[in-house]
Enzyme design. Structure first.
Site, PDB file in Angstrom:
ATOM      1  N   HIS A  73       0.374  15.730   6.032  1.00 32.69           N
ATOM      2  CA  HIS A  73       1.796  15.754   6.366  1.00 32.69           C
ATOM      3  C   HIS A  73       2.614  15.077   5.266  1.00 32.69           C
ATOM      4  O   HIS A  73       3.709  15.497   4.933  1.00 32.69           O
ATOM      5  CB  HIS A  73       2.016  15.057   7.715  1.00 32.69           C
ATOM      6  CG  HIS A  73       1.303  13.738   7.871  1.00 32.69           C
ATOM      7  ND1 HIS A  73      -0.040  13.592   7.565  1.00 32.69           N
ATOM      8  CD2 HIS A  73       1.726  12.519   8.267  1.00 32.69           C
ATOM      9  CE1 HIS A  73      -0.391  12.333   7.780  1.00 32.69           C
ATOM     10  NE2 HIS A  73       0.658  11.656   8.197  1.00 32.69           N
ATOM     11  N   ARG A  74       2.051  14.014   4.675  1.00 32.19           N
ATOM     12  CA  ARG A  74       2.762  13.271   3.631  1.00 32.19           C
ATOM     13  C   ARG A  74       2.875  14.134   2.368  1.00 32.19           C
ATOM     14  O   ARG A  74       3.933  14.207   1.743  1.00 32.19           O
ATOM     15  CB  ARG A  74       1.993  11.966   3.336  1.00 32.19           C
ATOM     16  CG  ARG A  74       2.883  10.809   2.975  1.00 32.19           C
ATOM     17  CD  ARG A  74       2.181   9.470   3.134  1.00 32.19           C
ATOM     18  NE  ARG A  74       2.229   9.015   4.503  1.00 32.19           N
ATOM     19  CZ  ARG A  74       1.175   8.967   5.314  1.00 32.19           C
ATOM     20  NH1 ARG A  74      -0.019   9.315   4.900  1.00 32.19           N
ATOM     21  NH2 ARG A  74       1.332   8.560   6.555  1.00 32.19           N
ATOM     22  N   PHE A 109      -7.180   5.931   7.779  1.00 31.12           N
ATOM     23  CA  PHE A 109      -6.612   4.824   8.544  1.00 31.12           C
ATOM     24  C   PHE A 109      -6.016   5.374   9.839  1.00 31.12           C
ATOM     25  O   PHE A 109      -6.013   6.587  10.077  1.00 31.12           O
ATOM     26  CB  PHE A 109      -5.533   4.095   7.716  1.00 31.12           C
ATOM     27  CG  PHE A 109      -4.290   4.912   7.495  1.00 31.12           C
ATOM     28  CD1 PHE A 109      -4.245   5.888   6.522  1.00 31.12           C
ATOM     29  CD2 PHE A 109      -3.157   4.726   8.291  1.00 31.12           C
ATOM     30  CE1 PHE A 109      -3.097   6.666   6.336  1.00 31.12           C
ATOM     31  CE2 PHE A 109      -2.009   5.490   8.106  1.00 31.12           C
ATOM     32  CZ  PHE A 109      -1.977   6.460   7.127  1.00 31.12           C
ATOM     33  N   GLY A 110      -5.504   4.481  10.650  1.00 24.88           N
ATOM     34  CA  GLY A 110      -4.799   4.905  11.863  1.00 24.88           C
ATOM     35  C   GLY A 110      -5.640   5.827  12.738  1.00 24.88           C
ATOM     36  O   GLY A 110      -6.787   5.536  13.063  1.00 24.88           O
ATOM     37  N   ASP A 120       8.880   7.848   7.519  1.00 23.69           N
ATOM     38  CA  ASP A 120       8.464   7.458   8.855  1.00 23.69           C
ATOM     39  C   ASP A 120       7.483   8.523   9.315  1.00 23.69           C
ATOM     40  O   ASP A 120       7.716   9.712   9.096  1.00 23.69           O
ATOM     41  CB  ASP A 120       9.658   7.366   9.812  1.00 23.69           C
ATOM     42  CG  ASP A 120       9.310   6.532  11.039  1.00 23.69           C
ATOM     43  OD1 ASP A 120       8.849   5.387  10.860  1.00 23.69           O
ATOM     44  OD2 ASP A 120       9.464   7.020  12.167  1.00 23.69           O
ATOM     45  N   SER A 121       6.375   8.098   9.889  1.00 22.61           N
ATOM     46  CA  SER A 121       5.348   9.074  10.224  1.00 22.61           C
ATOM     47  C   SER A 121       4.646   8.693  11.506  1.00 22.61           C
ATOM     48  O   SER A 121       4.804   7.581  12.020  1.00 22.61           O
ATOM     49  CB  SER A 121       4.328   9.151   9.080  1.00 22.61           C
ATOM     50  OG  SER A 121       3.729   7.887   8.869  1.00 22.61           O
ATOM     51  N   LYS A 139      -7.933  15.079   2.015  1.00 19.28           N
ATOM     52  CA  LYS A 139      -6.884  14.780   2.995  1.00 19.28           C
ATOM     53  C   LYS A 139      -5.515  14.878   2.324  1.00 19.28           C
ATOM     54  O   LYS A 139      -4.593  15.478   2.858  1.00 19.28           O
ATOM     55  CB  LYS A 139      -7.092  13.384   3.598  1.00 19.28           C
ATOM     56  CG  LYS A 139      -5.964  13.011   4.547  1.00 19.28           C
ATOM     57  CD  LYS A 139      -5.998  11.595   5.085  1.00 19.28           C
ATOM     58  CE  LYS A 139      -4.673  11.286   5.777  1.00 19.28           C
ATOM     59  NZ  LYS A 139      -4.533   9.901   6.234  1.00 19.28           N
ATOM     60  N   GLY A 165       0.833  -1.217   0.000  1.00 20.21           N
ATOM     61  CA  GLY A 165       0.000   0.000   0.000  1.00 20.21           C
ATOM     62  C   GLY A 165       0.856   1.251   0.000  1.00 20.21           C
ATOM     63  O   GLY A 165       0.607   2.197  -0.748  1.00 20.21           O
ATOM     64  N   LYS A 166       1.895   1.223   0.834  1.00 19.17           N
ATOM     65  CA  LYS A 166       2.781   2.380   0.931  1.00 19.17           C
ATOM     66  C   LYS A 166       3.579   2.562  -0.362  1.00 19.17           C
ATOM     67  O   LYS A 166       3.765   3.673  -0.838  1.00 19.17           O
ATOM     68  CB  LYS A 166       3.725   2.206   2.127  1.00 19.17           C
ATOM     69  CG  LYS A 166       4.449   3.457   2.481  1.00 19.17           C
ATOM     70  CD  LYS A 166       5.228   3.323   3.770  1.00 19.17           C
ATOM     71  CE  LYS A 166       4.418   3.760   4.971  1.00 19.17           C
ATOM     72  NZ  LYS A 166       5.219   3.850   6.191  1.00 19.17           N
TER      73      LYS A 166
HETATM   74  P1  IMP Z   1       4.973   4.067   9.781  1.00 18.64           P
HETATM   75  O1  IMP Z   1       4.273   3.317   8.705  1.00 18.64           O
HETATM   76  O2  IMP Z   1       6.018   3.320  10.504  1.00 18.64           O
HETATM   77  O3  IMP Z   1       5.427   5.424   9.335  1.00 18.64           O
HETATM   78  O4  IMP Z   1       3.875   4.272  10.931  1.00 18.64           O
HETATM   79  C1  IMP Z   1       3.029   5.301  10.842  1.00 18.64           C
HETATM   80  C2  IMP Z   1       1.921   5.167  11.877  1.00 18.64           C
HETATM   81  O5  IMP Z   1       1.544   6.499  12.242  1.00 18.64           O
HETATM   82  C3  IMP Z   1       0.675   4.545  11.283  1.00 18.64           C
HETATM   83  O6  IMP Z   1       0.554   3.201  11.618  1.00 18.64           O
HETATM   84  C4  IMP Z   1      -0.428   5.356  11.946  1.00 18.64           C
HETATM   85  O7  IMP Z   1      -0.657   4.848  13.214  1.00 18.64           O
HETATM   86  C5  IMP Z   1       0.166   6.712  12.144  1.00 18.64           C
HETATM   87  N1  IMP Z   1      -0.104   7.577  10.987  1.00 18.64           N
HETATM   88  C6  IMP Z   1       0.803   8.038  10.095  1.00 18.64           C
HETATM   89  N2  IMP Z   1       0.203   8.777   9.153  1.00 18.64           N
HETATM   90  C7  IMP Z   1      -1.107   8.765   9.455  1.00 18.64           C
HETATM   91  C8  IMP Z   1      -2.254   9.359   8.808  1.00 18.64           C
HETATM   92  O8  IMP Z   1      -2.207  10.026   7.763  1.00 18.64           O
HETATM   93  N3  IMP Z   1      -3.434   9.110   9.410  1.00 18.64           N
HETATM   94  C9  IMP Z   1      -3.565   8.390  10.535  1.00 18.64           C
HETATM   95  N4  IMP Z   1      -2.547   7.798  11.153  1.00 18.64           N
HETATM   96  C10 IMP Z   1      -1.317   8.009  10.621  1.00 18.64           C
END
Ligand code: IMP
Length: 199
Positions: free
Chosen positions: A184-185, A156-157, A75-76, A179, A18-19
């Site tokens: 942020h992305r 998501f998240g 990383d987010s 969105k 997905g990413k």
């Molecule tokens: P990563 O994939 O290791 O960068 O983890 C990022 C985590 O941060 C995700 O599993 C979400 O919990 C949260 N996250 C990052 N970006 C978003 C977003 O756009 N919406 C909601 N949660 C986010």
């Protein structure tokens, strides 16, 4: 002056399809060929950094070294100042093995308690690394407040509890295009494109 990407091929340092698909879209026409770390069978490094930027950089550097090609990693996460910055780089881990973000959002709400400070922001760090170890890092951010109960079933998240500044819909209620215009992305990709892909 940032180093510009001259190479035709770029590795996206992720094993999450997905990413990889999202990054492919966001990179648009700037890169001729994109391959994923998963496709190349590269190992996933442990995320031992203490910041979004450090974690993005260590993933990008490991992939660039492993593939002998430039590599992009992100990383987010969600930063809540009233919780001392948590969940921050542990945003995914707060959801546990079952990736249960209902539980993660409940924990944020519980830990906030009656705090009057409900500000929060999402951060996305992007790192572009070359096999020689050079690395360019940018960070994007979107500010907002946390609402309770969560609203909306999109995204998501932590999206359903995040209300971006100046809006009346949470990220969980918004159309994906809306969105993506303010996230942020998107902010991080605009910065990376200006620094490393244009001109
Ligand atoms: P990563 O994939 O290791 O960068 O983890 C990022 C985590 O941060 C995700 O599993 C979400 O919990 C949260 N996250 C990052 N970006 C978003 C977003 O756009 N919406 C909601 N949660 C986010």
């Amino acid at each position: 002056m940032a180093r510009r990407l001259q190479e035709r091929r770029l590795v996206v340092a992720s094993h999450n399809p997905g990413k990889v698909a999202e990054m492919r879209d966001l990179l648009g026409g700037h890169v001729a060929e994109i391959v994923s770390a998963g496709d190349l069978g590269l190992p996933e490094p442990e995320e031992t950094g203490t910041s979004f930027a450090e974690n993005a950089a260590l993933k990008a550097r490991a992939a660039a070294k492993g593939a002998g090609l430039p590599a992009l990693a992100d990383d987010s996460g969600l930063v809540v100042p009233a919780l001392g910055g948590a969940p921050g780089i542990y945003s995914a881990r707060w959801a546990g093995e079952g990736r249960d973000f209902g539980r993660a959002m409940e924990r944020v709400q519980r830990e906030l308690g009656t705090s009057a400070d409900r500000r929060a922001w999402f951060v996305c760090a992007l790192a572009l690394a070359w096999p020689d170890g050079h690395c360019e890092i940018v960070e994007g951010r979107v500010d907002g407040v946390l609402v309770w109960p969560p609203r909306g079933t999109r995204g998501f998240g932590y999206d359903p509890m995040f209300l971006p500044a100046g809006r009346d819909q949470t990220f969980g209620e918004m159309a994906p295009e809306e969105k993506h215009a303010i996230s942020h992305r998107a902010d991080a990709f605009r910065k990376l494109t200006a620094a490393c892909f244009e001109g």
